[in-house]
Design a protein around this motif. Structure first.
Motif, mmCIF file in Angstrom:
data_model
loop_
_atom_site.group_PDB
_atom_site.id
_atom_site.type_symbol
_atom_site.label_atom_id
_atom_site.label_comp_id
_atom_site.label_asym_id
_atom_site.label_seq_id
_atom_site.Cartn_x
_atom_site.Cartn_y
_atom_site.Cartn_z
ATOM 1 N N GLU A 75 0.834 -1.208 0.000
ATOM 2 C CA GLU A 75 0.000 0.000 0.000
ATOM 3 C C GLU A 75 0.868 1.257 0.000
ATOM 4 O O GLU A 75 0.605 2.212 -0.762
ATOM 5 C CB GLU A 75 -0.924 -0.012 1.214
ATOM 6 C CG GLU A 75 -1.878 1.166 1.249
ATOM 7 C CD GLU A 75 -2.860 1.083 2.411
ATOM 8 O OE1 GLU A 75 -3.551 2.101 2.662
ATOM 9 O OE2 GLU A 75 -2.932 0.023 3.067
ATOM 10 N N LEU A 76 1.903 1.271 0.830
ATOM 11 C CA LEU A 76 2.807 2.427 0.851
ATOM 12 C C LEU A 76 3.518 2.590 -0.493
ATOM 13 O O LEU A 76 3.684 3.717 -0.980
ATOM 14 C CB LEU A 76 3.842 2.257 1.967
ATOM 15 C CG LEU A 76 3.347 2.415 3.396
ATOM 16 C CD1 LEU A 76 4.464 2.071 4.377
ATOM 17 C CD2 LEU A 76 2.844 3.838 3.634
ATOM 18 N N ALA A 77 3.936 1.479 -1.084
ATOM 19 C CA ALA A 77 4.616 1.541 -2.384
ATOM 20 C C ALA A 77 3.704 2.147 -3.443
ATOM 21 O O ALA A 77 4.134 2.986 -4.249
ATOM 22 C CB ALA A 77 5.082 0.145 -2.794
ATOM 23 N N ALA A 78 2.450 1.736 -3.441
ATOM 24 C CA ALA A 78 1.495 2.274 -4.419
ATOM 25 C C ALA A 78 1.278 3.770 -4.209
ATOM 26 O O ALA A 78 1.223 4.552 -5.170
ATOM 27 C CB ALA A 78 0.176 1.521 -4.315
ATOM 28 N N GLN A 79 1.186 4.189 -2.955
ATOM 29 C CA GLN A 79 0.970 5.603 -2.648
ATOM 30 C C GLN A 79 2.147 6.466 -3.098
ATOM 31 O O GLN A 79 1.963 7.628 -3.484
ATOM 32 C CB GLN A 79 0.752 5.782 -1.147
ATOM 33 C CG GLN A 79 -0.546 5.210 -0.622
ATOM 34 C CD GLN A 79 -0.605 5.215 0.896
ATOM 35 O OE1 GLN A 79 0.340 5.610 1.572
ATOM 36 N NE2 GLN A 79 -1.731 4.775 1.453
ATOM 37 N N ARG A 80 3.355 5.891 -3.042
ATOM 38 C CA ARG A 80 4.574 6.668 -3.298
ATOM 39 C C ARG A 80 5.199 6.382 -4.665
ATOM 40 O O ARG A 80 6.291 6.866 -4.952
ATOM 41 C CB ARG A 80 5.592 6.379 -2.186
ATOM 42 C CG ARG A 80 5.059 6.762 -0.818
ATOM 43 C CD ARG A 80 5.943 6.339 0.334
ATOM 44 N NE ARG A 80 5.268 6.562 1.609
ATOM 45 C CZ ARG A 80 5.792 6.325 2.791
ATOM 46 N NH1 ARG A 80 7.039 5.852 2.887
ATOM 47 N NH2 ARG A 80 5.103 6.548 3.899
ATOM 48 N N GLY A 81 4.523 5.611 -5.467
ATOM 49 C CA GLY A 81 5.032 5.323 -6.809
ATOM 50 C C GLY A 81 6.277 4.463 -6.812
ATOM 51 O O GLY A 81 7.127 4.578 -7.699
ATOM 52 N N LEU A 82 6.382 3.585 -5.811
ATOM 53 C CA LEU A 82 7.534 2.696 -5.700
ATOM 54 C C LEU A 82 7.173 1.310 -6.219
ATOM 55 O O LEU A 82 6.004 0.916 -6.196
ATOM 56 C CB LEU A 82 7.982 2.597 -4.237
ATOM 57 C CG LEU A 82 8.440 3.897 -3.582
ATOM 58 C CD1 LEU A 82 8.617 3.700 -2.076
ATOM 59 C CD2 LEU A 82 9.734 4.384 -4.216
ATOM 60 N N PRO A 83 8.152 0.532 -6.660
ATOM 61 C CA PRO A 83 7.850 -0.815 -7.139
ATOM 62 C C PRO A 83 7.430 -1.727 -5.989
ATOM 63 O O PRO A 83 7.841 -1.531 -4.845
ATOM 64 C CB PRO A 83 9.180 -1.281 -7.745
ATOM 65 C CG PRO A 83 10.220 -0.473 -7.043
ATOM 66 C CD PRO A 83 9.591 0.862 -6.776
#
Length: 230
Positions: A75-83
């Motif tokens: 979820e954090l990755a999706a929010q921050r544009g991370l893989p």
């Protein structure tokens, strides 16, 4: 050796520099070594910080901890544009957690018995990549196959439709001088070559450079990236 000071990004850069140095000494391409950041006990925010610093593969020791952490990090990755990261189970797997582990991790490092191989095969809905843990030094306190039993375990795994043995894994004895455990890594590498297995998960914060010089394709680094655990 203690963890490097500074931010996670600075620590990651320092570890990568050490990996490159070990590869140069061994005549290897640094791209042939996968850095698995062992994130046990650290929360999703800390993992996301390492993800932002370029770490893509993370190792967890306990299935239950990972089951909560994996979706939170996603979820954090999706929010921050991370893989989305790849997750490894690097600790001991209990048979009653086999089904959950098979669905949660890309690869399981600590497969240490033929019974566990059979339980995993029955529990898995799709092929599971595993590494067989080998107790090279014969330490009574450690899990793992005896070196002389590994070939038989590989042969058994080849009869199990949901098991893919990708390689071998070991935890070396603790030593003040990493050179003292070089023979452990060397023996595991020789064993893997003899069995035609490409992956070697060996080396942690204290000894990963020696492990790389002896052929490690994955190193499991916790403290040098995340610092001391509370």
């Amino acid at each position: 050796m203690t963890a490097a000071a500074g931010s996670i990004a600075e620590r990651v850069a320092a570890v990568r520099e050490r990996i490159a140095g070990a590869c140069a000494r061994a005549g290897r391409n640094p791209a042939s070594v996968r850095l698995v950041a062992v994130s046990k006990t650290f929360g999703p925010e800390t993992v996301a910080e390492a993800l932002a610093a370029g770490i893509h593969e993370f190792g967890e020791n306990r299935v239950q901890e990972a089951l909560a952490k994996v979706p939170a990090v996603a979820e954090l990755a999706a929010q921050r544009g991370l893989p989305v990261p790849t997750w490894h189970l690097v600790g001991h797997l209990q048979t009653n957690k086999a089904r959950a582990a098979a669905g949660a991790f890309a690869i399981l490092h600590g497969i240490d018995s033929t019974r566990l191989l059979q339980v995993l095969d029955r529990a898995a809905a799709a092929p599971v990549r595993v590494l067989l843990e080998v107790n090279v030094a014969g330490e009574p306190s450690k899990f793992g196959f005896a070196p002389e039993d590994v070939a038989g375990a590989v042969a058994l795994a080849q009869t199990l439709p949901h098991i893919e043995v990708a390689g071998l894994m070991t935890v070396a004895p603790r030593a003040d001088d990493p050179e003292d455990v070089r023979p452990v890594f060397r023996r595991l590498a020789k064993l893997a070559r003899g069995l035609g297995l490409p992956e070697l998960s060996m080396g942690m914060t204290e000894d990963f450079e020696v492990a790389i010089e002896e052929g490690a394709t994955m190193v499991r680094i916790g403290r040098a990236i995340f610092g001391e655990r509370g």
